[in-house]
Design a protein around this motif. Structure first.
Motif, PDB file in Angstrom:
ATOM      1  N   GLY A   1       7.180  12.440  -0.007  1.00 49.44           N
ATOM      2  CA  GLY A   1       6.189  11.824  -0.885  1.00 49.44           C
ATOM      3  C   GLY A   1       5.677  10.507  -0.337  1.00 49.44           C
ATOM      4  N   GLU A   2       4.875   9.816  -1.151  1.00 48.31           N
ATOM      5  CA  GLU A   2       4.284   8.546  -0.748  1.00 48.31           C
ATOM      6  C   GLU A   2       5.316   7.420  -0.841  1.00 48.31           C
ATOM      7  OE1 GLU A   2      -0.411   8.616  -1.738  1.00 48.31           O
ATOM      8  OE2 GLU A   2       0.917   8.676  -3.489  1.00 48.31           O
ATOM      9  N   HIS A   3       5.322   6.558   0.167  1.00 44.58           N
ATOM     10  CA  HIS A   3       6.195   5.389   0.187  1.00 44.58           C
ATOM     11  C   HIS A   3       5.355   4.122   0.021  1.00 44.58           C
ATOM     12  CE1 HIS A   3      10.017   7.028   2.318  1.00 44.58           C
ATOM     13  NE2 HIS A   3       9.581   7.844   1.383  1.00 44.58           N
ATOM     14  N   VAL A   4       5.975   3.113  -0.593  1.00 45.40           N
ATOM     15  CA  VAL A   4       5.331   1.801  -0.675  1.00 45.40           C
ATOM     16  C   VAL A   4       5.543   1.098   0.661  1.00 45.40           C
ATOM     17  CG1 VAL A   4       5.311  -0.428  -1.830  1.00 45.40           C
ATOM     18  CG2 VAL A   4       5.690   1.661  -3.166  1.00 45.40           C
ATOM     19  N   MET A   5       4.453   0.799   1.313  1.00 46.54           N
ATOM     20  CA  MET A   5       4.501   0.162   2.623  1.00 46.54           C
ATOM     21  C   MET A   5       3.955  -1.264   2.518  1.00 46.54           C
ATOM     22  SD  MET A   5       5.596   2.896   4.175  1.00 46.54           S
ATOM     23  CE  MET A   5       5.476   2.547   5.922  1.00 46.54           C
ATOM     24  N   VAL A   6       4.397  -2.125   3.409  1.00 45.86           N
ATOM     25  CA  VAL A   6       3.871  -3.479   3.521  1.00 45.86           C
ATOM     26  C   VAL A   6       2.993  -3.514   4.765  1.00 45.86           C
ATOM     27  CG1 VAL A   6       4.419  -5.927   3.719  1.00 45.86           C
ATOM     28  CG2 VAL A   6       5.932  -4.417   2.424  1.00 45.86           C
ATOM     29  N   ARG A   7       1.730  -3.851   4.569  1.00 44.51           N
ATOM     30  CA  ARG A   7       0.788  -3.843   5.683  1.00 44.51           C
ATOM     31  C   ARG A   7       0.161  -5.225   5.831  1.00 44.51           C
ATOM     32  NH1 ARG A   7      -0.566   1.337   3.345  1.00 44.51           N
ATOM     33  NH2 ARG A   7       0.081   3.021   4.739  1.00 44.51           N
ATOM     34  N   GLY A   8      -0.216  -5.515   7.054  1.00 46.81           N
ATOM     35  CA  GLY A   8      -0.836  -6.794   7.338  1.00 46.81           C
ATOM     36  C   GLY A   8      -2.238  -6.882   6.780  1.00 46.81           C
ATOM     37  N   GLY A   9      -2.617  -8.050   6.276  1.00 46.26           N
ATOM     38  CA  GLY A   9      -3.949  -8.252   5.729  1.00 46.26           C
ATOM     39  C   GLY A   9      -3.894  -8.717   4.292  1.00 46.26           C
ATOM     40  N   ARG A  10      -5.058  -8.803   3.693  1.00 52.82           N
ATOM     41  CA  ARG A  10      -5.157  -9.261   2.306  1.00 52.82           C
ATOM     42  C   ARG A  10      -5.575  -8.097   1.413  1.00 52.82           C
ATOM     43  NH1 ARG A  10      -5.777 -14.109  -0.425  1.00 52.82           N
ATOM     44  NH2 ARG A  10      -5.649 -15.289   1.529  1.00 52.82           N
TER      45      ARG A  10
ATOM     46  N   GLY B   1       0.833  -1.199   0.000  1.00 53.28           N
ATOM     47  CA  GLY B   1       0.000   0.000   0.000  1.00 53.28           C
ATOM     48  C   GLY B   1       0.864   1.244   0.000  1.00 53.28           C
ATOM     49  N   LEU B   2       0.225   2.410  -0.024  1.00 54.29           N
ATOM     50  CA  LEU B   2       0.927   3.687  -0.060  1.00 54.29           C
ATOM     51  C   LEU B   2       0.674   4.456   1.224  1.00 54.29           C
ATOM     52  CD1 LEU B   2       0.110   4.815  -3.712  1.00 54.29           C
ATOM     53  CD2 LEU B   2       2.133   3.598  -2.884  1.00 54.29           C
ATOM     54  N   GLN B   3       1.699   5.188   1.637  1.00 59.43           N
ATOM     55  CA  GLN B   3       1.572   6.028   2.827  1.00 59.43           C
ATOM     56  C   GLN B   3       2.375   7.298   2.615  1.00 59.43           C
ATOM     57  OE1 GLN B   3       1.810   4.234   6.771  1.00 59.43           O
ATOM     58  NE2 GLN B   3       3.233   5.828   7.405  1.00 59.43           N
ATOM     59  N   GLN B   4       1.782   8.461   2.985  1.00 59.99           N
ATOM     60  CA  GLN B   4       2.457   9.744   2.819  1.00 59.99           C
ATOM     61  C   GLN B   4       3.545   9.887   3.871  1.00 59.99           C
ATOM     62  OE1 GLN B   4       1.641  11.829   0.301  1.00 59.99           O
ATOM     63  NE2 GLN B   4       3.410  13.059   0.822  1.00 59.99           N
TER      64      GLN B   4
END
Length: 690
Positions: free
Chosen positions: A446-455, A439-442
């Protein structure tokens, strides 16, 4: 006349000029006032010109310095308050002095009669500020030329005219001189120059102290040195710095360091003013629209039209304009507030640079809404949130229908989820356990590509227990590092994997440009550089590429040619990035970009020279050589004057400041930049007199 006393008014005027009511707190230009007054009242003087850079303090000098000074000496001094009606304005001013017009007497004839019939020895000085703007109106120019010809010819030497204009628009005065003949011999021209660092420090310290911001001369000196880099400064820059320190509550060197130093004051002030509206990004776009380049001086624009043009909510836009006015960024173009304009023209270029990221993000959101409207498709939940974040409001009925339909859809989903049996919720929870998605997070930059838990695709269920939606890792990848296709999927939360193997997917989402930069950094392959240049479509892309090249620049022929072509760009951001790239390579490689930097130092573009001076100054000894070499390149008078100031400043500092340099090194609170400068001064002193 207005009588004032110390303590009743504040010298912190922001970007508004000092007037006669502030004459007692106007400070630092007394010598220029006296010299200008001497020129105006000299025998044989009939017309003169005061000129200088925008923001240097011309209006304040005239209104708070010259006019009150002349009146104190018995001279009738009047300023033109309405540039569209100069004769009427001066007639109204004479009436305030007790000289009344006859019945149905025209303003031009009244002013002419009043001057011609004045007692012997009575002098009149008529001041036309911003005459360059008046010259854009042919009718007003003709009226002023007629007034000047009549009054001067019948005044018997009692009437004098002082015209005030921006240095960059002196050519506009030709419309008056064509009607009256040459008005401004060299002896009747006065250039108001920037404030020296010493004078600027004293003025800023006085402004901060009398306005209750801070009473610390060392703080004022640090701000002047940090903003001006040891060069003369505009009076407007001092006021902007003082406003920023007041609004950000900076009263010590420690607080100044926390925001990033003096060079960040202007940016921090603008962002803080926009943040006060309640939606920083939307307010930045509002400022950017008012600062848009129209090919001429900035002019008042309809507030409602500006708000609609950038798709803002009308109520928010009107409230934001008022807040920005209170913060000193903009002002009303008319008393009713129907039109608005930046507080000062020097803000235009700076605002455009500082708001570039907000404009780019808003353009993406606007394009997204337009695309969905054309395709008659539904917005995703993340896209709806993005529209709200960027403050994009639907304007047309079609856009409103798309947004309303999307909201209804997700409300229906929410209702269906609430009605699902608990067993379905458990199944969903099990399916998300042990899974991650991109996912993306500000973040900063700028926005970074983040790895988040879930589907991926089940973000609506992240409220379930299990830390779903929380960040597992920050990949460090930004938009420029990811392929567009992968970025869209990440934005839509369509890419994912298990918690154990998600890192194996990173190589498949990285952008070709990142690979190209890595290849060029390691091999210097010019074909790779050529491909990167072709991928840069506009000025923003070029600036981004140059910034990316800065830490890896090698000084090759193709690279130098690209940087030099970027220096000819009309975009200040591209020019700044090109100089930064050349300077970065020059710091790492002693033989790189010397000719490029030398050409920039003697460029006819003043802004480009300013950027080049800052970059070359950081090269130390090699920078001095470049300054000297630039002097040998036969620069124009303006560039030569700046180079001579730089070289002479360096020589003086190297020969007389060894003692101060030792004290700087002994100070544990001295910044790294000051320590490095002190070391250079001591080495120079030892080499000269060991």
């Amino acid at each position: 006349m207005v009588a004032t006393y110390p303590g009743t008014v504040s010298p912190l005027r922001g970007l508004d000029p000092f007037g006669e009511a502030e004459r007692d707190v106007w400070h630092g230009r007394e010598q220029e006032r006296d010299e200008l007054a001497k020129m105006v009242i000299a025998d044989g003087f009939r017309a003169g010109l005061l000129y200088g850079e925008p923001g240097v303090g011309k209006t304040s000098l005239v209104r708070a310095g010259l006019i009150p000074h002349l009146r104190d000496h018995g001279i009738v001094a009047l300023a033109c308050e309405d540039l569209s009606q100069p004769a009427y304005s001066f007639a109204a001013g004479l009436s305030a002095f007790g000289i009344q017009p006859q019945s149905n007497e025209q303003p031009v004839m009244f002013v002419t009669r009043a001057v011609a019939n004045a007692v012997a020895g009575q002098q009149f000085v008529f001041v036309i500020d911003d005459v360059d703007l008046l010259c854009m109106d042919d009718r007003a120019s003709a009226e002023l030329a007629d007034l000047f010809a009549r009054v001067v010819s019948r005044s018997g030497g009692r009437a004098r005219f002082l015209f005030v204009c921006a240095q960059e628009r002196m050519h506009a005065l030709g419309s008056i001189e064509r009607r009256t003949g040459s008005l401004f011999p060299p002896s009747n021209r006065y250039e108001l120059t920037r404030l020296s660092p010493t004078a600027a420090s004293k003025i800023l310290d006085r402004v901060l102290a009398l306005s209750g911001v801070a009473a610390d001369p060392a703080l004022a000196e640090a701000v002047v040195q940090g903003v001006g880099h040891g060069h003369p400064m505009l009076a407007a820059d001092l006021q902007i710095a003082a406003m920023a320190m007041r609004d950000l509550k900076i009263s010590s060197l420690q607080a100044l360091a926390r925001i990033g130093g003096p060079s960040e004051l202007e940016s921090a002030w603008l962002h803080e003013a926009c943040r006060a509206t309640g939606n920083e990004r939307s307010a930045l776009r509002l400022c950017a629209e008012l600062a848009a380049d129209t090919g001429g001086p900035i002019a008042p624009r309809s507030g409602d039209q500006v708000i609609r043009r950038i798709n803002l909510d009308l109520a928010f836009g009107q409230q934001a304009l008022i807040t920005l006015e209170q913060r000193g960024v903009i002002t009303r173009g008319d008393p009713s507030g129907a039109t608005w304009i930046l507080r000062h023209e020097i803000l235009a270029v700076r605002v455009r640079e500082l708001t570039a990221p907000a404009r780019a993000a808003a353009r993406q959101a606007y394009d997204l809404l337009g695309s969905k409207t054309n395709n008659k498709s539904r917005l995703k939940l993340r896209e709806l949130r993005k529209l709200k974040t960027e403050g994009i409001a639907p304007i047309t009925p079609e856009e409103q229908d798309v947004v309303a339909r999307s909201k209804r859809y997700y409300l229906m989903i929410a209702g269906a989820i609430a009605a699902l049996p608990i067993v379905i919720i458990i199944i969903i929870w099990i399916s998300m356990s042990g899974r991650v998605f991109f996912g993306l997070q500000q973040e900063v930059g700028g926005e970074h590509v983040m790895v988040r838990g879930g589907r991926a695709g089940l973000s609506s269920f992240f409220w379930l227990p299990g830390s779903f939606g929380e960040t597992v890792a920050d990949t460090g990848l930004t938009r420029s590092m990811v392929t567009p296709e992968a970025w869209k999927k990440i934005d839509a939360q369509e890419l994912g994997g298990t918690r154990d193997d998600w890192d194996g997917n990173l190589s498949s989402i990285m952008a070709p440009q990142l690979a190209g930069l890595v290849d060029y950094a390691t091999t210097g392959n010019e074909q790779t550089l050529d491909a990167l240049k072709k991928a840069a479509k506009d000025a923003d892309d070029q600036a981004e590429l140059l910034i990316s090249l800065r830490p890896i620049a090698r000084g090759g022929a193709a690279e130098v040619a690209y940087v030099e072509s970027a220096l000819t760009s009309k975009s200040p951001a591209v020019q700044r990035a090109a100089i930064a790239t050349a300077g970065g390579a020059a710091r790492r490689r002693t033989d790189a970009y010397h000719d490029t930097l030398t050409k920039a130092l003697i460029s006819n573009d003043q802004e480009l020279r300013r950027i080049a001076f800052a970059s070359v100054r950081s090269l130390g000894e090699r920078g001095r050589t470049l300054f000297a070499k630039a002097l040998e390149g036969n620069p124009d008078s303006s560039a030569r004057r700046e180079l001579l100031v730089e070289v002479s400043t360096i020589n003086v500092e190297d020969s007389s400041s060894a003692t101060n340099a030792v004290s700087v090194l002994a100070d544990p609170d001295a910044s790294p930049a000051l320590r490095e400068r002190a070391k250079t001064q001591i080495r120079g002193a030892l080499a000269t007199a060991p």
